[in-house]
Motif scaffolding. Sequence first.
Motif, mmCIF file in Angstrom:
data_model
loop_
_atom_site.group_PDB
_atom_site.id
_atom_site.type_symbol
_atom_site.label_atom_id
_atom_site.label_comp_id
_atom_site.label_asym_id
_atom_site.label_seq_id
_atom_site.Cartn_x
_atom_site.Cartn_y
_atom_site.Cartn_z
ATOM 1 N N PRO A 1 -40.510 -109.616 107.573
ATOM 2 C CA PRO A 1 -41.735 -110.406 107.694
ATOM 3 C C PRO A 1 -42.529 -110.144 108.980
ATOM 4 O O PRO A 1 -43.710 -110.433 109.037
ATOM 5 C CB PRO A 1 -41.245 -111.848 107.634
ATOM 6 C CG PRO A 1 -39.823 -111.792 108.051
ATOM 7 C CD PRO A 1 -39.315 -110.450 107.608
ATOM 8 N N HIS A 2 -41.890 -109.578 109.986
ATOM 9 C CA HIS A 2 -42.589 -109.330 111.258
ATOM 10 C C HIS A 2 -42.995 -107.875 111.426
ATOM 11 O O HIS A 2 -43.299 -107.437 112.529
ATOM 12 C CB HIS A 2 -41.702 -109.768 112.434
ATOM 13 C CG HIS A 2 -41.333 -111.217 112.354
ATOM 14 N ND1 HIS A 2 -42.258 -112.235 112.496
ATOM 15 C CD2 HIS A 2 -40.156 -111.828 112.100
ATOM 16 C CE1 HIS A 2 -41.653 -113.401 112.359
ATOM 17 N NE2 HIS A 2 -40.366 -113.177 112.111
ATOM 18 N N ILE A 3 -43.016 -107.125 110.331
ATOM 19 C CA ILE A 3 -43.383 -105.713 110.389
ATOM 20 C C ILE A 3 -44.828 -105.590 110.899
ATOM 21 O O ILE A 3 -45.691 -106.386 110.546
ATOM 22 C CB ILE A 3 -43.203 -105.036 109.017
ATOM 23 C CG1 ILE A 3 -43.234 -103.531 109.147
ATOM 24 C CG2 ILE A 3 -44.237 -105.518 108.029
ATOM 25 C CD1 ILE A 3 -42.790 -102.807 107.876
ATOM 26 N N ARG A 4 -45.067 -104.620 111.764
ATOM 27 C CA ARG A 4 -46.393 -104.411 112.346
ATOM 28 C C ARG A 4 -46.704 -102.922 112.357
ATOM 29 O O ARG A 4 -45.817 -102.081 112.265
ATOM 30 C CB ARG A 4 -46.445 -104.928 113.789
ATOM 31 C CG ARG A 4 -46.193 -106.414 113.917
ATOM 32 C CD ARG A 4 -47.401 -107.202 113.413
ATOM 33 N NE ARG A 4 -47.167 -108.626 113.488
ATOM 34 C CZ ARG A 4 -46.822 -109.391 112.460
ATOM 35 N NH1 ARG A 4 -46.637 -108.873 111.289
ATOM 36 N NH2 ARG A 4 -46.647 -110.672 112.603
ATOM 37 N N LEU A 5 -47.966 -102.598 112.535
ATOM 38 C CA LEU A 5 -48.384 -101.204 112.662
ATOM 39 C C LEU A 5 -47.784 -100.599 113.921
ATOM 40 O O LEU A 5 -47.584 -101.297 114.926
ATOM 41 C CB LEU A 5 -49.913 -101.117 112.751
ATOM 42 C CG LEU A 5 -50.687 -101.522 111.507
ATOM 43 C CD1 LEU A 5 -52.180 -101.529 111.819
ATOM 44 C CD2 LEU A 5 -50.391 -100.565 110.378
ATOM 45 N N LEU B 1 -44.107 -104.439 93.573
ATOM 46 C CA LEU B 1 -42.763 -104.974 93.754
ATOM 47 C C LEU B 1 -42.139 -104.436 95.051
ATOM 48 O O LEU B 1 -41.551 -105.194 95.829
ATOM 49 C CB LEU B 1 -41.887 -104.597 92.555
ATOM 50 C CG LEU B 1 -40.490 -105.161 92.568
ATOM 51 C CD1 LEU B 1 -40.513 -106.568 91.982
ATOM 52 C CD2 LEU B 1 -39.568 -104.276 91.761
ATOM 53 N N ALA B 2 -42.289 -103.143 95.290
ATOM 54 C CA ALA B 2 -41.716 -102.529 96.498
ATOM 55 C C ALA B 2 -42.359 -103.098 97.766
ATOM 56 O O ALA B 2 -41.660 -103.427 98.731
ATOM 57 C CB ALA B 2 -41.890 -101.018 96.449
ATOM 58 N N LEU B 3 -43.688 -103.235 97.764
ATOM 59 C CA LEU B 3 -44.364 -103.780 98.947
ATOM 60 C C LEU B 3 -43.969 -105.232 99.194
ATOM 61 O O LEU B 3 -43.743 -105.636 100.338
ATOM 62 C CB LEU B 3 -45.877 -103.658 98.794
ATOM 63 C CG LEU B 3 -46.410 -102.240 98.943
ATOM 64 C CD1 LEU B 3 -47.886 -102.190 98.584
ATOM 65 C CD2 LEU B 3 -46.179 -101.714 100.346
ATOM 66 N N ARG B 4 -43.849 -106.016 98.123
ATOM 67 C CA ARG B 4 -43.403 -107.410 98.285
ATOM 68 C C ARG B 4 -41.994 -107.457 98.880
ATOM 69 O O ARG B 4 -41.704 -108.268 99.752
ATOM 70 C CB ARG B 4 -43.416 -108.139 96.956
ATOM 71 C CG ARG B 4 -44.756 -108.598 96.520
ATOM 72 C CD ARG B 4 -44.628 -109.475 95.253
ATOM 73 N NE ARG B 4 -45.883 -109.579 94.584
ATOM 74 C CZ ARG B 4 -46.833 -110.433 94.917
ATOM 75 N NH1 ARG B 4 -46.646 -111.249 95.927
ATOM 76 N NH2 ARG B 4 -47.965 -110.477 94.239
ATOM 77 N N ALA B 5 -41.097 -106.590 98.397
ATOM 78 C CA ALA B 5 -39.719 -106.571 98.903
ATOM 79 C C ALA B 5 -39.684 -106.194 100.383
ATOM 80 O O ALA B 5 -38.964 -106.818 101.169
ATOM 81 C CB ALA B 5 -38.884 -105.593 98.088
ATOM 82 N N ILE B 6 -40.470 -105.198 100.771
ATOM 83 C CA ILE B 6 -40.508 -104.781 102.176
ATOM 84 C C ILE B 6 -41.036 -105.906 103.051
ATOM 85 O O ILE B 6 -40.461 -106.225 104.100
ATOM 86 C CB ILE B 6 -41.367 -103.513 102.340
ATOM 87 C CG1 ILE B 6 -40.648 -102.316 101.721
ATOM 88 C CG2 ILE B 6 -41.692 -103.253 103.808
ATOM 89 C CD1 ILE B 6 -41.509 -101.076 101.582
ATOM 90 N N LEU B 7 -42.144 -106.523 102.643
ATOM 91 C CA LEU B 7 -42.744 -107.587 103.448
ATOM 92 C C LEU B 7 -41.881 -108.843 103.480
ATOM 93 O O LEU B 7 -41.884 -109.577 104.462
ATOM 94 C CB LEU B 7 -44.144 -107.900 102.937
ATOM 95 C CG LEU B 7 -45.141 -106.754 103.100
ATOM 96 C CD1 LEU B 7 -46.467 -107.103 102.445
ATOM 97 C CD2 LEU B 7 -45.327 -106.389 104.554
ATOM 98 N N THR B 8 -41.102 -109.090 102.441
ATOM 99 C CA THR B 8 -40.187 -110.231 102.431
ATOM 100 C C THR B 8 -38.998 -109.964 103.346
ATOM 101 O O THR B 8 -38.585 -110.833 104.117
ATOM 102 C CB THR B 8 -39.695 -110.518 100.996
ATOM 103 O OG1 THR B 8 -40.828 -110.814 100.187
ATOM 104 C CG2 THR B 8 -38.720 -111.676 100.966
ATOM 105 N N ARG B 9 -38.472 -108.761 103.261
ATOM 106 C CA ARG B 9 -37.299 -108.421 104.077
ATOM 107 C C ARG B 9 -37.645 -108.260 105.549
ATOM 108 O O ARG B 9 -36.850 -108.581 106.427
ATOM 109 C CB ARG B 9 -36.666 -107.137 103.552
ATOM 110 C CG ARG B 9 -35.408 -106.788 104.298
ATOM 111 C CD ARG B 9 -34.629 -105.720 103.622
ATOM 112 N NE ARG B 9 -33.410 -105.473 104.359
ATOM 113 C CZ ARG B 9 -32.541 -104.550 104.048
ATOM 114 N NH1 ARG B 9 -32.736 -103.798 102.991
ATOM 115 N NH2 ARG B 9 -31.466 -104.371 104.764
#
Length: 81
Positions: free
Chosen positions: A62-66, A52-60
């Motif tokens: 969406p352009h997160i990168r290493l 749930l936490a990972l889905r929320a982070i990736l939804t909020r």
Amino acid sequence: MQVAVGAANRAPDRFPSPDQLDPGRNAGGDLAFGHGIHRCVGAPPARPEAELALRAILTRFPHIRLAVPPERPARSAATGT
């Protein structure tokens, strides 16, 4: 017998591409939450909470990168290498 925690879940014959993050990987038998009598009682609720936490982070975000290129090896917190 000793267990090298840094090597946990790293056997390539058991975990294909162990260096790659694969949330869909069948990790049955992994050591993340202990094993046998020492298994963490919080494991069952922790797994869906992490999802749930990972889905929320990736939804909020969406352009997160290493922060570093994927080819660059990660530093080990334990060894500093």
